[in-house]
Design an enzyme around this catalytic site. Structure first.
Site, PDB file in Angstrom:
ATOM      1  N   LYS A 154     -17.196 -71.156  42.794  1.00 19.59           N
ATOM      2  CA  LYS A 154     -16.360 -71.838  43.804  1.00 19.59           C
ATOM      3  C   LYS A 154     -16.516 -71.075  45.118  1.00 19.59           C
ATOM      4  O   LYS A 154     -16.594 -69.849  45.127  1.00 19.59           O
ATOM      5  CB  LYS A 154     -14.885 -71.832  43.366  1.00 19.59           C
ATOM      6  CG  LYS A 154     -14.634 -72.575  42.046  1.00 19.59           C
ATOM      7  CD  LYS A 154     -14.670 -74.086  42.218  1.00 19.59           C
ATOM      8  CE  LYS A 154     -14.478 -74.784  40.897  1.00 19.59           C
ATOM      9  NZ  LYS A 154     -14.508 -76.240  40.979  1.00 19.59           N
ATOM     10  N   LYS A 180     -21.755 -71.927  35.672  1.00 14.20           N
ATOM     11  CA  LYS A 180     -22.345 -73.224  35.980  1.00 14.20           C
ATOM     12  C   LYS A 180     -22.238 -73.536  37.468  1.00 14.20           C
ATOM     13  O   LYS A 180     -21.341 -73.056  38.162  1.00 14.20           O
ATOM     14  CB  LYS A 180     -21.703 -74.343  35.159  1.00 14.20           C
ATOM     15  CG  LYS A 180     -20.281 -74.636  35.478  1.00 14.20           C
ATOM     16  CD  LYS A 180     -19.688 -75.733  34.581  1.00 14.20           C
ATOM     17  CE  LYS A 180     -19.951 -77.114  35.111  1.00 14.20           C
ATOM     18  NZ  LYS A 180     -19.347 -77.412  36.392  1.00 14.20           N
ATOM     19  N   ASP A 182     -21.273 -76.337  40.282  1.00 15.26           N
ATOM     20  CA  ASP A 182     -20.245 -77.389  40.271  1.00 15.26           C
ATOM     21  C   ASP A 182     -20.910 -78.766  40.234  1.00 15.26           C
ATOM     22  O   ASP A 182     -22.111 -78.895  40.517  1.00 15.26           O
ATOM     23  CB  ASP A 182     -19.302 -77.254  41.475  1.00 15.26           C
ATOM     24  CG  ASP A 182     -17.847 -77.400  41.012  1.00 15.26           C
ATOM     25  OD1 ASP A 182     -16.971 -76.736  41.571  1.00 15.26           O
ATOM     26  OD2 ASP A 182     -17.621 -78.161  40.060  1.00 15.26           O
ATOM     27  N   GLU A 183     -20.099 -79.800  39.906  1.00 14.22           N
ATOM     28  CA  GLU A 183     -20.720 -81.100  39.590  1.00 14.22           C
ATOM     29  C   GLU A 183     -21.415 -81.744  40.785  1.00 14.22           C
ATOM     30  O   GLU A 183     -22.273 -82.614  40.598  1.00 14.22           O
ATOM     31  CB  GLU A 183     -19.669 -82.067  39.017  1.00 14.22           C
ATOM     32  CG  GLU A 183     -18.603 -82.528  39.967  1.00 14.22           C
ATOM     33  CD  GLU A 183     -17.496 -81.519  40.152  1.00 14.22           C
ATOM     34  OE1 GLU A 183     -17.485 -80.489  39.447  1.00 14.22           O
ATOM     35  OE2 GLU A 183     -16.647 -81.743  41.025  1.00 14.22           O
ATOM     36  N   HIS A 272     -21.470 -82.619  32.021  1.00 12.45           N
ATOM     37  CA  HIS A 272     -20.270 -82.772  32.863  1.00 12.45           C
ATOM     38  C   HIS A 272     -19.976 -84.274  32.936  1.00 12.45           C
ATOM     39  O   HIS A 272     -20.909 -85.074  33.004  1.00 12.45           O
ATOM     40  CB  HIS A 272     -20.526 -82.195  34.260  1.00 12.45           C
ATOM     41  CG  HIS A 272     -19.276 -82.024  35.066  1.00 12.45           C
ATOM     42  ND1 HIS A 272     -18.561 -83.078  35.567  1.00 12.45           N
ATOM     43  CD2 HIS A 272     -18.592 -80.912  35.425  1.00 12.45           C
ATOM     44  CE1 HIS A 272     -17.495 -82.624  36.212  1.00 12.45           C
ATOM     45  NE2 HIS A 272     -17.477 -81.321  36.138  1.00 12.45           N
ATOM     46  N   LYS A 312      -5.462 -79.316  34.975  1.00 15.38           N
ATOM     47  CA  LYS A 312      -5.142 -80.195  36.116  1.00 15.38           C
ATOM     48  C   LYS A 312      -5.600 -81.643  35.909  1.00 15.38           C
ATOM     49  O   LYS A 312      -5.278 -82.524  36.708  1.00 15.38           O
ATOM     50  CB  LYS A 312      -5.779 -79.640  37.387  1.00 15.38           C
ATOM     51  CG  LYS A 312      -7.291 -79.798  37.442  1.00 15.38           C
ATOM     52  CD  LYS A 312      -7.880 -79.181  38.713  1.00 15.38           C
ATOM     53  CE  LYS A 312      -9.370 -79.450  38.793  1.00 15.38           C
ATOM     54  NZ  LYS A 312     -10.042 -78.742  39.898  1.00 15.38           N
TER      55      LYS A 312
HETATM   56  C1  CAP Z   1     -12.965 -77.209  37.451  1.00 13.29           C
HETATM   57  C2  CAP Z   1     -14.055 -78.163  37.903  1.00 13.29           C
HETATM   58  C3  CAP Z   1     -14.495 -79.143  36.845  1.00 13.29           C
HETATM   59  C4  CAP Z   1     -13.409 -79.980  36.260  1.00 13.29           C
HETATM   60  C5  CAP Z   1     -13.988 -81.166  35.529  1.00 13.29           C
HETATM   61  C6  CAP Z   1     -13.638 -78.942  39.132  1.00 13.29           C
HETATM   62  O1  CAP Z   1     -12.671 -76.341  38.507  1.00 13.29           O
HETATM   63  O2  CAP Z   1     -15.206 -77.440  38.253  1.00 13.29           O
HETATM   64  O3  CAP Z   1     -15.454 -79.990  37.462  1.00 13.29           O
HETATM   65  O4  CAP Z   1     -12.742 -79.213  35.339  1.00 13.29           O
HETATM   66  O5  CAP Z   1     -12.935 -81.846  34.891  1.00 13.29           O
HETATM   67  O6  CAP Z   1     -14.532 -79.140  39.966  1.00 13.29           O
HETATM   68  O7  CAP Z   1     -12.488 -79.347  39.175  1.00 13.29           O
HETATM   69  P1  CAP Z   1     -11.305 -75.492  38.423  1.00 13.29           P
HETATM   70  P2  CAP Z   1     -13.093 -82.288  33.365  1.00 13.29           P
HETATM   71  O8  CAP Z   1     -11.429 -74.531  37.258  1.00 13.29           O
HETATM   72  O9  CAP Z   1     -11.252 -74.744  39.746  1.00 13.29           O
HETATM   73  O10 CAP Z   1     -10.189 -76.458  38.259  1.00 13.29           O
HETATM   74  O11 CAP Z   1     -13.441 -81.016  32.646  1.00 13.29           O
HETATM   75  O12 CAP Z   1     -11.767 -82.859  33.016  1.00 13.29           O
HETATM   76  O13 CAP Z   1     -14.186 -83.289  33.330  1.00 13.29           O
HETATM   77 MG    MG Z   2     -16.315 -79.049  39.034  1.00 14.79          MG
END
Ligand code: CAP
Ligand code: MG
Length: 433
Positions: A154, A180, A182-183, A272, A312
């Site tokens: 992050k 990883k 991020d998406e 993801h 969250k």
């Molecule tokens: C978490 C995260 C993930 C989400 C995906 C985000 O970051 O990297 O992409 O958890 O959700 O971008 O929010 P944080 P899910 O740890 O800072 O929240 O796993 O429900 O698909």
């Molecule tokens: Mg993410």
């Protein structure tokens, strides 16, 4: 009741072993009876249309048509059996075009949700499933009995490749197993894919040498399939063992092709699920996350985000734990109350569940209580938001896992572990809203 010339409700029909069975939640449009809506769904998702056809004899259609063989008007649920001949083996896009296609748009329904699909053995056997699965991933890390700890670098976007790699190094040194992208990070002008992979894998190897622990990096290769193929080969050539893919946005066609590539290259697929909530979230309309998870296990992802219960993102305890069961177990019993059909998985390996989203060291106890130890716990903000920075955040996260493995309460453990104690001071054990 007849729709388009054929009767699709056959409550006496006893599904064949080879039938594919779908469980739907059906909310008919005002003025349309429940039965009429069922007829329309079965017709439109199998062989029929809105009117009787002159182009085929009834007898032939009766063999191929879908049959509504069970329904509960009060609960608005129905089960439809589809002859396997309606489907092309090892072709997920075609399956979805049938049982998750036009029917969401027909006027006969106000709302419609595909809750589960029971896949017959002949269909299951036309897929490879995961290359590694839970055992293969655990062997990669030589970590047999504790949750694996992951982190997402992050901010999601903004760091350049060197900053990304330097931050990853700190978090690996702090005790995290897997890092990883991020998406939405792929190949931006400020963080070019190839430079990031080279620098991050160098950082990984440095962290391995210094900690003596296995460490892995999951680069996000999401993109058009030709690019994903090139990127997977590049990662392999640079010494990587993983690729991460946003499986919903790339789609099943690309994912099925990519699975062939990663099988040859022996790369672990981290799935993801960004965008899934566009169609999984609403209780009464869309496609359940359970269906999505089953199809992803079938195609053969090795690790899959399934929700956290305490983080969250939305996802009830019942729903998330049903998904965990479905991607891990070999035999699933029918549980209509939980809206789950029975399923045999034959030789399809289990998928490693991933909990991610709003997680921090203070809720690791909750997570292990719900999920047990076969879970990958991923923290982004919960590590990079630590008051003393990401290294302390990683140390705190690993201390939380170590405490659990030693059977010590996290609050107790924090008394002798300052990084964890600072994290608990900031976030306590509260659940992110
Ligand atoms: C978490 C995260 C993930 C989400 C995906 C985000 O970051 O990297 O992409 O958890 O959700 O971008 O929010 P944080 P899910 O740890 O800072 O929240 O796993 O429900 O698909
Ligand atoms: Mg993410």
């Amino acid at each position: 009741m007849v729709y388009g010339g054929y009767k699709f409700i056959e409550k006496k029909y006893n599904p064949r072993e080879t039938d594919l069975i779908a469980l739907f939640y059906v909310d008919p449009t005002k003025g349309i009876s429940f039965e009429k809506a069922l007829e329309a769904i079965a017709s439109e998702s199998s062989v029929g249309t809105w009117t009787k056809l002159k182009t085929i004899q009834e007898k032939k259609q009766n063999k191929l048509k879908a049959k509504v063989f069970w329904y509960d008007k009060k609960k608005k649920l129905c089960k439809i059996a589809y002859p396997i001949e309606l489907f092309e083996l090892s072709n997920i896009p075609q399956l979805l075009s049938s049982v998750a296609g036009n029917i969401f748009g027909i006027k006969a329904v106000e709302n419609l949700k595909l809750l589960d699909i029971k896949l017959p053995k002949i269909y299951i056997n036309s897929f490879e499933g995961p290359e590694f699965g839970i055992i293969g991933v655990r062997n990669l890390f030589n970590v047999k009995d504790r949750p694996l700890l992951g982190s997402i670098i992050k901010p999601k976007l903004g760091l350049n490749a060197s900053e990304h790699a330097k931050l990853a190094y700190k978090v690996w040194i702090g005790g995290v197993d897997i890092i990883k992208d991020d998406e939405n990070l792929t190949n931006q002008p400020f963080n070019k894919f190839e430079e990031r992979i080279i620098k991050s894998l160098e950082a990984r190897d440095k962290a391995i040498n210094e900690t003596g622990e296995r460490k892995e990096y999951m680069p996000n290769i999401t993109g058009p399939i030709d690019l994903m193929m090139e990127r997977a080969e590049f990662v392999k050539n640079q010494g990587g063992n993983y690729v991460m893919v946003d499986v919903v946005t790339v789609g099943f066609s690309a994912l099925q092709f990519l699975r062939k590539i990663t099988g040859k290259l022996k790369l672990v697929i981290h799935a993801h699920r960004a965008m899934h909530a566009a169609f999984t979230r609403k209780r009464n309309h869309g496609i359940s996350m359970l269906v999505l998870a089953k199809l992803l296990r079938l195609v053969g992802v090795d690790q899959l985000h399934i929700g956290t219960i305490v983080g969250k993102m939305e996802g009830s305890k019942e729903e998330v734990l049903e998904i965990k069961k479905e991607i891990e177990k070999e035999i699933i019993d029918e549980n209509i109350k939980a809206k789950v059909l029975s399923q045999f998985w034959y030789n399809i390996k289990p998928v490693f569940p991933v909990a991610s989203g709003g997680l921090h060291p203070g809720i690791v106890e909750d997570l292990v209580r719900y999920f047990g130890k076969d879970i990958i716990i991923q923290m982004g903000g919960g590590i990079h938001g630590h008051p003393k920075g990401a290294l302390y955040g990683a140390i705190a996260a690993r201390q939380a896992i170590d405490a659990i493995m030693k059977g010590i309460k996290i609050k107790e453990y924090a008394k002798t572990h300052k990084e964890l104690s600072i994290a608990l001071k900031k976030w306590g054990k509260k659940r992110v809203k």
